[in-house]
Design a protein around this motif. Sequence first.
Motif, mmCIF file in Angstrom:
data_model
loop_
_atom_site.group_PDB
_atom_site.id
_atom_site.type_symbol
_atom_site.label_atom_id
_atom_site.label_comp_id
_atom_site.label_asym_id
_atom_site.label_seq_id
_atom_site.Cartn_x
_atom_site.Cartn_y
_atom_site.Cartn_z
ATOM 1 N N ASN A 8 15.460 -18.968 9.245
ATOM 2 C CA ASN A 8 14.900 -19.852 8.341
ATOM 3 C C ASN A 8 14.023 -21.013 8.887
ATOM 4 O OD1 ASN A 8 16.695 -21.546 9.985
ATOM 5 N ND2 ASN A 8 18.321 -22.047 8.248
ATOM 6 N N LYS A 9 13.551 -20.938 9.960
ATOM 7 C CA LYS A 9 12.653 -21.666 10.907
ATOM 8 C C LYS A 9 13.002 -23.054 10.919
ATOM 9 C CE LYS A 9 8.780 -18.842 8.826
ATOM 10 N NZ LYS A 9 9.475 -18.086 8.105
ATOM 11 N N SER A 10 14.149 -23.126 11.006
ATOM 12 C CA SER A 10 14.862 -24.445 11.433
ATOM 13 C C SER A 10 15.134 -24.694 12.866
ATOM 14 C CB SER A 10 16.289 -24.674 10.596
ATOM 15 O OG SER A 10 17.282 -23.920 10.976
ATOM 16 N N MET A 11 15.415 -23.609 13.643
ATOM 17 C CA MET A 11 15.525 -23.808 15.070
ATOM 18 C C MET A 11 14.633 -22.878 15.942
ATOM 19 S SD MET A 11 18.447 -25.552 15.212
ATOM 20 C CE MET A 11 18.897 -25.291 17.014
ATOM 21 N N ALA A 12 14.053 -23.368 17.156
ATOM 22 C CA ALA A 12 12.966 -22.652 17.861
ATOM 23 C C ALA A 12 13.568 -22.800 19.255
ATOM 24 C CB ALA A 12 11.857 -23.600 17.808
ATOM 25 N N THR A 13 13.329 -21.781 20.129
ATOM 26 C CA THR A 13 13.560 -21.426 21.392
ATOM 27 C C THR A 13 12.248 -21.352 21.974
ATOM 28 O OG1 THR A 13 15.631 -20.679 20.715
ATOM 29 C CG2 THR A 13 14.618 -20.100 23.227
ATOM 30 N N LEU A 14 12.165 -22.099 23.267
ATOM 31 C CA LEU A 14 11.043 -21.546 23.942
ATOM 32 C C LEU A 14 11.213 -21.327 25.215
ATOM 33 C CD1 LEU A 14 7.792 -21.924 24.663
ATOM 34 C CD2 LEU A 14 8.037 -24.319 25.145
ATOM 35 N N ILE A 15 10.759 -20.276 25.788
ATOM 36 C CA ILE A 15 11.177 -19.723 27.246
ATOM 37 C C ILE A 15 9.802 -19.551 27.936
ATOM 38 C CG2 ILE A 15 12.045 -17.796 28.391
ATOM 39 C CD1 ILE A 15 13.702 -16.965 25.958
ATOM 40 N N GLU A 16 9.751 -20.373 29.170
ATOM 41 C CA GLU A 16 8.612 -20.462 30.051
ATOM 42 C C GLU A 16 9.230 -19.925 31.410
ATOM 43 O OE1 GLU A 16 6.043 -23.945 29.320
ATOM 44 O OE2 GLU A 16 7.961 -24.697 28.570
ATOM 45 N N VAL A 17 8.484 -18.887 32.045
ATOM 46 C CA VAL A 17 8.891 -18.584 33.254
ATOM 47 C C VAL A 17 7.574 -18.645 34.473
ATOM 48 C CG1 VAL A 17 9.569 -16.310 34.741
ATOM 49 C CG2 VAL A 17 10.437 -16.692 32.385
ATOM 50 N N PHE A 18 7.867 -19.150 35.396
ATOM 51 C CA PHE A 18 6.976 -19.435 36.524
ATOM 52 C C PHE A 18 7.183 -18.686 37.777
ATOM 53 C CE2 PHE A 18 7.968 -22.829 33.692
ATOM 54 C CZ PHE A 18 6.747 -23.303 32.872
ATOM 55 N N ASP A 19 6.246 -18.737 38.439
ATOM 56 C CA ASP A 19 6.354 -18.045 39.963
ATOM 57 C C ASP A 19 7.421 -18.780 40.710
ATOM 58 O OD1 ASP A 19 4.789 -15.751 39.336
ATOM 59 O OD2 ASP A 19 2.993 -16.580 40.560
ATOM 60 N N ASP A 20 7.180 -20.345 40.568
ATOM 61 C CA ASP A 20 7.755 -20.972 41.635
ATOM 62 C C ASP A 20 7.964 -22.554 40.907
ATOM 63 O OD1 ASP A 20 5.417 -22.100 42.137
ATOM 64 O OD2 ASP A 20 5.210 -20.748 43.960
ATOM 65 N N SER A 21 8.416 -23.469 41.685
ATOM 66 C CA SER A 21 8.572 -24.631 41.262
ATOM 67 C C SER A 21 7.020 -25.288 41.013
ATOM 68 C CB SER A 21 9.263 -25.645 42.240
ATOM 69 O OG SER A 21 10.745 -25.576 42.132
ATOM 70 N N GLU A 22 6.119 -25.089 42.017
ATOM 71 C CA GLU A 22 4.777 -25.716 41.934
ATOM 72 C C GLU A 22 4.076 -25.092 40.405
ATOM 73 O OE1 GLU A 22 0.751 -25.640 44.447
ATOM 74 O OE2 GLU A 22 2.258 -23.825 44.570
ATOM 75 N N GLY A 23 4.221 -24.000 40.240
ATOM 76 C CA GLY A 23 3.858 -23.541 39.021
ATOM 77 C C GLY A 23 4.471 -24.053 37.613
ATOM 78 N N ALA A 24 5.771 -24.393 37.791
ATOM 79 C CA ALA A 24 6.456 -25.066 36.774
ATOM 80 C C ALA A 24 5.826 -26.686 36.479
ATOM 81 C CB ALA A 24 7.963 -25.129 37.009
ATOM 82 N N LEU A 25 5.688 -27.300 37.977
ATOM 83 C CA LEU A 25 4.955 -28.599 37.700
ATOM 84 C C LEU A 25 3.845 -28.537 37.130
ATOM 85 C CD1 LEU A 25 5.942 -31.538 38.465
ATOM 86 C CD2 LEU A 25 5.222 -31.072 40.744
#
Length: 126
Positions: free
Chosen positions: A54-71
């Motif tokens: 119903n497009k009322s909820m969303a999930t975002l998944i992000e995956v990074f090599d390491d903390s530096e990539g996430a930052l």
Amino acid sequence: MLNNDDGTITFILQMTVTPKTDDVESWITERSSRVTFEFEEMKTRRFEWFLSTNKSMATLIEVFDDSEGALTRFNNLISSPIAPEWMERFEVESFTVLGDASHELREALASMEPDFRAFSGGFTRV
């Protein structure tokens, strides 16, 4: 390899789509995904949105090599025009950070009050 932490960091954001949002699908594909892809962040491995039926909820998944990539991803987000657009469309219900997050990453994300969880065991097949 079994029970080997490869250093990846994963963000899982569970969000409610704000009621006034009528362009959520097009905004995800044409703005959020496109702008993030164009940053060419070499340590960002996955950036994937999922919507409830119903497009009322969303999930975002992000995956990074390491903390530096996430930052790098986080800093790019907050300095981009996408940040205010995202905040207009979604209310974060929960934010989970999986992996051994560095002190710098923890500090940068502190205002979002994430639930940090360390690797405990398992495996990945490639």
